[in-house]
Design an enzyme around this catalytic site. Structure first.
Site, mmCIF file in Angstrom:
data_model
loop_
_atom_site.group_PDB
_atom_site.id
_atom_site.type_symbol
_atom_site.label_atom_id
_atom_site.label_comp_id
_atom_site.label_asym_id
_atom_site.label_seq_id
_atom_site.Cartn_x
_atom_site.Cartn_y
_atom_site.Cartn_z
ATOM 1 N N HIS A 102 0.851 -1.194 0.000
ATOM 2 C CA HIS A 102 0.000 0.000 0.000
ATOM 3 C C HIS A 102 0.881 1.236 0.000
ATOM 4 C CE1 HIS A 102 -3.094 -2.840 1.019
ATOM 5 N NE2 HIS A 102 -2.471 -3.163 2.142
ATOM 6 N N GLU B 182 -1.138 -0.461 8.219
ATOM 7 C CA GLU B 182 -2.056 -1.387 8.862
ATOM 8 C C GLU B 182 -1.372 -2.227 9.918
ATOM 9 O OE1 GLU B 182 -3.450 -3.223 5.241
ATOM 10 O OE2 GLU B 182 -2.152 -4.951 5.481
ATOM 11 N N HIS C 150 3.685 -7.317 1.712
ATOM 12 C CA HIS C 150 3.062 -8.247 2.657
ATOM 13 C C HIS C 150 2.022 -9.136 1.995
ATOM 14 C CE1 HIS C 150 0.425 -4.704 2.597
ATOM 15 N NE2 HIS C 150 -0.549 -5.523 2.888
ATOM 16 N N ARG D 159 -1.331 -4.846 -6.154
ATOM 17 C CA ARG D 159 -1.096 -6.282 -6.169
ATOM 18 C C ARG D 159 0.109 -6.579 -7.058
ATOM 19 N NH1 ARG D 159 -6.335 -7.823 -8.055
ATOM 20 N NH2 ARG D 159 -7.255 -7.325 -6.061
#
Ligand SMILES: [Zn+2]
Length: 318
Positions: free
Chosen positions: A103, A120, A178, A198
């Site tokens: 991200h 996150e 991740h 992605r």
């Protein structure tokens, strides 16, 4: 203090192709999708809203609830600096591997996507024996090598696969490569954003028979080409009737795990709302009956409230 009371939230659900059925089978979530990949337990995101499930405002989306009573009153003064609701809390049931992804940070995301970036945090609620997840690279890597390994499908040789157990915590700063591995059920606390780049999707095809879109160029722009930076270890604080441990804290959220033996008396002050996500037990959260997986929203300025009964919960505030 205000007249606010804690309210239970009903989540929005997502049926992504890698999901399982544990959110229905173990967590009794009211959803009849074949696969329930995610439940969005605290969400004002346009792609899936939490709905008030108890009290006189039952049926309002959390966004409507905030509009009704005013942003500053409901969210607290620490949220004044955010234009939108700052966080998103999910349960994620990875029956299969999630795509390898990254991200962007705020600066990049706002410039390129018109949305926030995403930092996150994961809390491993449960996992299969031997389950692993992907967290950054084993060593530093050049952009050229990263690109080459994406092209020739050897990326997983240089990424860091970490064996996990229940209760493990991972802090995933924007830019950290991740992927949640199969057999892991995670509580995710994140910045309110749905921007994901992605990189690798195991060659899978979706319901439409097509592979999912990859975003290699953007990923190359934003990925930190080094081992992930974990959050420093914090002490367990002994409180009256419970223990509390800070899991991570950043500009957008502070998240704690509470192990409650008898009762925890907490306060939602004028600075921030509180969010309680129940992990174990069936505690009463400020007058709201819960089972594991339930999410309770406590508006700012609610004042004192108690969590009663042996349980484990995640507490998040801004
Ligand atoms: Zn992610």
């Amino acid at each position: 203090m205000s007249n606010f009371k804690p309210v239970k939230l009903t989540p929005a659900f997502k049926d992504y192709l890698w999901g399982g059925t544990r959110l229905r089978d173990d967590f009794k979530k009211p959803c009849d999708f074949d696969k329930i990949a995610e439940s969005w337990e605290l969400s004002c995101h346009k792609d899936g809203q939490s709905v008030i499930a108890t009290g006189e405002d039952k049926g309002l989306t959390l966004t409507q609830f905030i509009e009704k009573y005013g942003k500053s009153a409901v969210l607290g003064s620490d949220c004044d600096k955010f234009e939108n609701f700052p966080i998103l809390i999910k349960l994620i049931d990875a029956k299969d591997n999630l795509s390898v992804q990254v991200h962007p940070d705020n600066e990049y995301a706002q410039r390129v996507e018109g949305e926030y970036g995403k930092t996150e945090m994961w809390y491993v609620v449960d996992c299969d024996e031997g389950a692993t997840l992907l967290y950054g690279f084993k060593d530093k890597i050049s952009k050229e090598e990263f690109k080459e390994r994406i092209e020739n499908n050897t990326l997983l040789e240089v990424t860091n696969a970490v064996p996990v157990k229940k209760g493990d915590v991972f802090f995933i700063q924007a830019g950290t490569l991740h992927a949640i591995g199969k057999g892991i059920l995670i509580a995710e606390i994140q910045q309110n954003s749905n921007t994901t780049y992605r990189i690798y999707d195991y060659g899978r095809v979706g319901k439409d028979g097509k592979t999912r879109e990859l975003h290699i160029d953007k990923a190359l722009d934003v990925t930190e080409l080094a081992p992930a930076k974990s959050y420093p270890e914090t002490p367990v604080e002994q409180k009256d009737g419970y223990t509390q441990k800070l899991l991570s804290s950043c500009e957008y959220f502070s998240t704690y795990v509470l192990d409650i033996d008898t009762e925890a008396e907490l306060v939602a002050d004028e600075k921030s709302f509180n969010s309680i996500l129940v992990l174990e037990g069936t505690p009463d959260v400020g007058g709201v009956e819960t089972i594991k997986g339930d999410s309770v929203f406590i508006p700012a300025s609610t004042g004192k409230y108690a969590i009663k009964g042996k349980s484990k919960v995640i507490l998040t505030k801004v």
